[in-house]
Write an enzyme that holds these catalytic residues in place. Structure first.
Site, mmCIF file in Angstrom:
data_model
loop_
_atom_site.group_PDB
_atom_site.id
_atom_site.type_symbol
_atom_site.label_atom_id
_atom_site.label_comp_id
_atom_site.label_asym_id
_atom_site.label_seq_id
_atom_site.Cartn_x
_atom_site.Cartn_y
_atom_site.Cartn_z
ATOM 1 N N HIS A 175 0.890 -1.255 0.077
ATOM 2 C CA HIS A 175 -0.019 -0.093 -0.061
ATOM 3 C C HIS A 175 0.995 1.168 0.024
ATOM 4 C CE1 HIS A 175 1.087 -0.646 4.137
ATOM 5 N NE2 HIS A 175 0.904 0.721 4.276
ATOM 6 N N ALA A 176 0.132 2.407 -0.341
ATOM 7 C CA ALA A 176 0.932 3.481 -0.087
ATOM 8 C C ALA A 176 0.046 4.426 0.675
ATOM 9 C CB ALA A 176 1.034 4.294 -1.506
#
Lengths: 148, 64
Positions: free
Chosen positions: A66-67
């Site tokens: 994820h970011a």
């Protein structure tokens, strides 16, 4: 419930992947393909991975790519790439077979999604059941119906 | 499990390091520890985020 986060076609199983980065790219691409993020989210995740290392390998054998929340995120989403032959990420939790990815438009959705996910994954045997599931429908039953 | 009431937030590294350094305890994977130096919070490395035993033990050790 997790089923609202997984779009159509967002769970894939395959033999293996050329590298951890390739597997992460493929998993995050499932978010793009299921309409959860723009294409630019892939770069954001890969940038984080390059800058920080495999920080999202959060449990033995499991990555949660994820970011941080950004304009690239269209809706809260999750995806899963399961590899029969795991890949090495450089984390103490190697080798990695389950490459989840997720995206969230804001911090509160993020917490809710991770809460649901954590509750499921901290249940005994879920990890093994996901690794050994013989069909997509079995994985879906585990993730969506807590059916072990 | 620990009988502690807490407010829990998911934050980016930038937010953890930002002006609003309100956290008493930060949980992070080992890869991120270097980025969290100099913050007035207890930073705990978690290897398996789904292991309630590990989480409970480390939180208890930090908060007691």
């Amino acid at each position: 419930m997790l089923n609202s986060y997984f779009g159509p076609g967002s769970i894939v199983t395959q033999d293996t992947s050329p590298s951890f980065m390739a597997a992460v790219t493929q998993s995050v691409s499932l978010l793009v393909a299921s309409g959860k993020t723009k294409l630019s989210y892939i770069d954001e995740v890969l940038e984080s991975l390059k800058a920080l290392g495999p920080y999202f390998v959060i449990a033995p054998g499991l990555a949660l790519a994820h970011a941080k929340p950004s304009d690239s995120v269209l809706a809260p989403g999750m995806a899963l790439l399961r590899l029969d032959e795991p890949v090495m990420s450089g984390s103490a939790n190697d080798p990695v077979s389950l490459i989840f990815s997720f995206c969230s438009p804001n911090a509160s959705e993020h917490m809710e999604m991770l809460g649901d996910f954590g509750q499921l994954m901290s249940t005994d045997k879920v990890m093994n059941s996901l690794l050994n599931a013989s069909a997509l429908s079995v994985i879906e039953d585990i993730l969506f119906k807590n059916a072990l | 499990m620990l009988g502690i009431e807490a407010e829990v937030r998911a934050v980016s590294i930038e937010e953890a390091r930002g002006a609003d350094k309100m956290a008493q305890v930060i949980l992070a994977t080992p890869e991120i520890l270097d980025q969290l130096g100099g913050i007035p919070a207890e930073v705990i490395a978690i290897n398996n985020i789904f292991d309630l035993g590990e989480l409970g033990e480390k939180l208890k050790a930090t908060l007691s």
